[in-house]
Design a protein around this motif. Structure first.
Motif, PDB file in Angstrom:
ATOM      1  N   ALA A   1       0.826  -1.204   0.000  1.00 46.04           N
ATOM      2  CA  ALA A   1       0.000   0.000   0.000  1.00 46.04           C
ATOM      3  C   ALA A   1       0.863   1.258   0.000  1.00 46.04           C
ATOM      4  CB  ALA A   1      -0.930  -0.001   1.212  1.00 46.04           C
ATOM      5  N   LEU A   2       1.947   1.231   0.745  1.00 49.95           N
ATOM      6  CA  LEU A   2       2.830   2.397   0.791  1.00 49.95           C
ATOM      7  C   LEU A   2       3.519   2.626  -0.549  1.00 49.95           C
ATOM      8  CD1 LEU A   2       4.345   1.949   4.361  1.00 49.95           C
ATOM      9  CD2 LEU A   2       2.643   3.625   3.628  1.00 49.95           C
ATOM     10  N   GLU A   3       3.786   1.557  -1.276  1.00 48.23           N
ATOM     11  CA  GLU A   3       4.366   1.731  -2.606  1.00 48.23           C
ATOM     12  C   GLU A   3       3.372   2.399  -3.554  1.00 48.23           C
ATOM     13  OE1 GLU A   3       7.513   1.381  -3.662  1.00 48.23           O
ATOM     14  OE2 GLU A   3       7.807   1.149  -1.496  1.00 48.23           O
ATOM     15  N   TYR A   4       2.090   2.048  -3.439  1.00 48.15           N
ATOM     16  CA  TYR A   4       1.084   2.738  -4.241  1.00 48.15           C
ATOM     17  C   TYR A   4       0.988   4.211  -3.837  1.00 48.15           C
ATOM     18  CZ  TYR A   4      -0.713  -1.417  -6.606  1.00 48.15           C
ATOM     19  OH  TYR A   4      -0.852  -2.518  -7.413  1.00 48.15           O
ATOM     20  N   ALA A   5       1.182   4.503  -2.561  1.00 46.04           N
ATOM     21  CA  ALA A   5       1.184   5.897  -2.117  1.00 46.04           C
ATOM     22  C   ALA A   5       2.322   6.672  -2.770  1.00 46.04           C
ATOM     23  CB  ALA A   5       1.290   5.967  -0.597  1.00 46.04           C
ATOM     24  N   ARG A   6       3.461   6.022  -2.945  1.00 44.24           N
ATOM     25  CA  ARG A   6       4.579   6.681  -3.647  1.00 44.24           C
ATOM     26  C   ARG A   6       4.202   6.961  -5.102  1.00 44.24           C
ATOM     27  NH1 ARG A   6       9.242   7.087  -0.855  1.00 44.24           N
ATOM     28  NH2 ARG A   6       9.724   5.562   0.783  1.00 44.24           N
ATOM     29  N   VAL A   7       3.515   6.002  -5.732  1.00 49.08           N
ATOM     30  CA  VAL A   7       3.059   6.214  -7.106  1.00 49.08           C
ATOM     31  C   VAL A   7       2.161   7.443  -7.180  1.00 49.08           C
ATOM     32  CG1 VAL A   7       1.630   5.253  -8.966  1.00 49.08           C
ATOM     33  CG2 VAL A   7       3.258   3.787  -7.756  1.00 49.08           C
ATOM     34  N   ALA A   8       1.341   7.634  -6.145  1.00 49.07           N
ATOM     35  CA  ALA A   8       0.414   8.768  -6.119  1.00 49.07           C
ATOM     36  C   ALA A   8       1.099  10.090  -5.830  1.00 49.07           C
ATOM     37  CB  ALA A   8      -0.676   8.519  -5.085  1.00 49.07           C
ATOM     38  N   GLY A   9       2.362  10.045  -5.382  1.00 49.07           N
ATOM     39  CA  GLY A   9       3.094  11.289  -5.158  1.00 49.07           C
ATOM     40  C   GLY A   9       3.543  11.540  -3.739  1.00 49.07           C
ATOM     41  N   ALA A  10       3.402  10.554  -2.830  1.00 49.90           N
ATOM     42  CA  ALA A  10       3.819  10.752  -1.439  1.00 49.90           C
ATOM     43  C   ALA A  10       5.310  11.047  -1.360  1.00 49.90           C
ATOM     44  CB  ALA A  10       3.481   9.524  -0.609  1.00 49.90           C
TER      45      ALA A  10
END
Length: 345
Positions: free
Chosen positions: A206-215
């Motif tokens: 989930a945190l990797e997807y957050a990085r994709v979103a721009g975190a």
């Protein structure tokens, strides 16, 4: 035609449904994609979402896109037949005090696709063809395909939550929960000019997807030693709780600065939820709710058209005939972000 119907807790079926007929002021839509939402999962797993409980079989789905097949009357004014559209899932009453005050998203008599908030329930959009009022149709902007456009509804939720937070430009934003909505809150905050966005979650995927979103920073919620946690010298100005659990709200209240804003976006379990209420008092924290959206839907479509990176949040596209497998995948956040049902076949 196939339709994805919830009959009760754990009882999800792909039923054969009659093709609906549009009436005056309505359009018949050939649905291509439908996004599996957290609320759809709650109806499947728990028989309800929040305080909304199933009382009859209900066609699920409110994140739907497709093309216009026909209108109910030949003189109807609307986009041309064959136009690709996204469907705004809400039909506010237009006459209650909330609608009159410009807060149609909390209309006391709204109709929302695939919702058990009222009885009879409002049937949803997870079917090969659906009928909707023409006012709910939004032609897709140039360059926006149906697959990415299926994110318009959850992105609208995220945009509304960020708007409820107030000014975020140049500020540090914390998001607790990196599910599909939390990831889209990240994207919405960055689009609004946030200087830094920190995201917490229990799951590395989930945190990797957050990085994709721009975190900018991701933090394991179960690791107090993680160096990414905000500190007194790195205060959070705004926090958005997107996990829907009391522990996430507690984290937001403890990490936001004095006088900061916390937005509760995730739907908490039914009944009372414990939270650090004394911090709201002693630090004068503003605790605000965020529910659905209104005009943000059009903003979401423009943002999706401008940013191809959103494609990375769609983790799987599954034929509607395998709906239960799609729901199981969407419920497993270690393997997925946003899962779409495909009605194209």
């Amino acid at each position: 035609m196939p339709g994805c119907v919830i009959h009760g807790q754990g009882d999800l079926r792909v039923d054969r449904l009659p093709v609906p007929e549009p009436g005056p002021g309505q359009a018949l839509i050939a649905v291509r994609y439908g996004g599996v939402c957290g609320s759809d999962l709650h109806y499947w797993r728990h028989g309800g979402v929040g305080d909304f409980r199933l009382r009859e079989p209900m066609l699920l789905g409110h994140e739907v896109v497709g093309t216009i097949l026909a209108y109910g009357s030949p003189d109807t004014s609307g986009p041309a037949v064959g136009t690709a559209v996204a469907v705004h899932p809400a039909t506010p009453c237009g006459s209650c005090p909330e609608c009159a005050a410009g807060r149609r998203n909390v209309c006391r008599d709204t109709r929302y696709l695939g919702s058990a908030a009222r009885f009879p329930h409002v049937q949803g959009g997870f079917a090969a063809q659906v009928v909707v009022p023409i006012e709910q149709l939004r032609p897709l902007p140039v360059g926006l395909g149906l697959r990415r456009a299926a994110l318009a509804e959850p992105l609208s939720v995220a945009l509304h939550a960020v708007r409820r937070a107030g000014e975020v430009s140049g500020r540090h934003v914390l998001v607790t929960g990196a599910g599909p909505i939390g990831c889209l809150v990240v994207a919405a905050a960055k689009a609004a000019g946030a200087a830094r966005v920190t995201v917490t979650d229990l799951l590395p995927t989930a945190l990797e997807y957050a990085r994709v979103a721009g975190a900018d920073t991701v933090v394991r919620a179960d690791d107090p030693a993680d160096a990414g946690w905000p500190s007194e010298t790195d205060e959070v100005d705004v926090a958005v709780e997107a996990s829907g659990v009391a522990a996430g709200l507690d984290t937001c209240l403890r990490l936001v600065r004095r006088g900061g804003v916390v937005v509760q976006l995730g739907m908490l379990p039914p009944g009372p939820s414990p939270f650090a209420g004394n911090l709201v008092v002693s630090r004068e924290i503003e605790l605000r709710g965020a529910f659905r959206f209104d005009t943000e839907f059009d903003e979401a479509l423009r943002l999706l058209a401008a940013e191809p990176a959103f494609d990375g949040l769609v983790s799987a596209v599954v034929p509607v005939t395998d709906a239960e497998a799609a729901f199981a995948l969407a419920a497993d956040r270690s393997r997925s972000c946003k899962v779409l049902l495909d009605f194209g076949a």
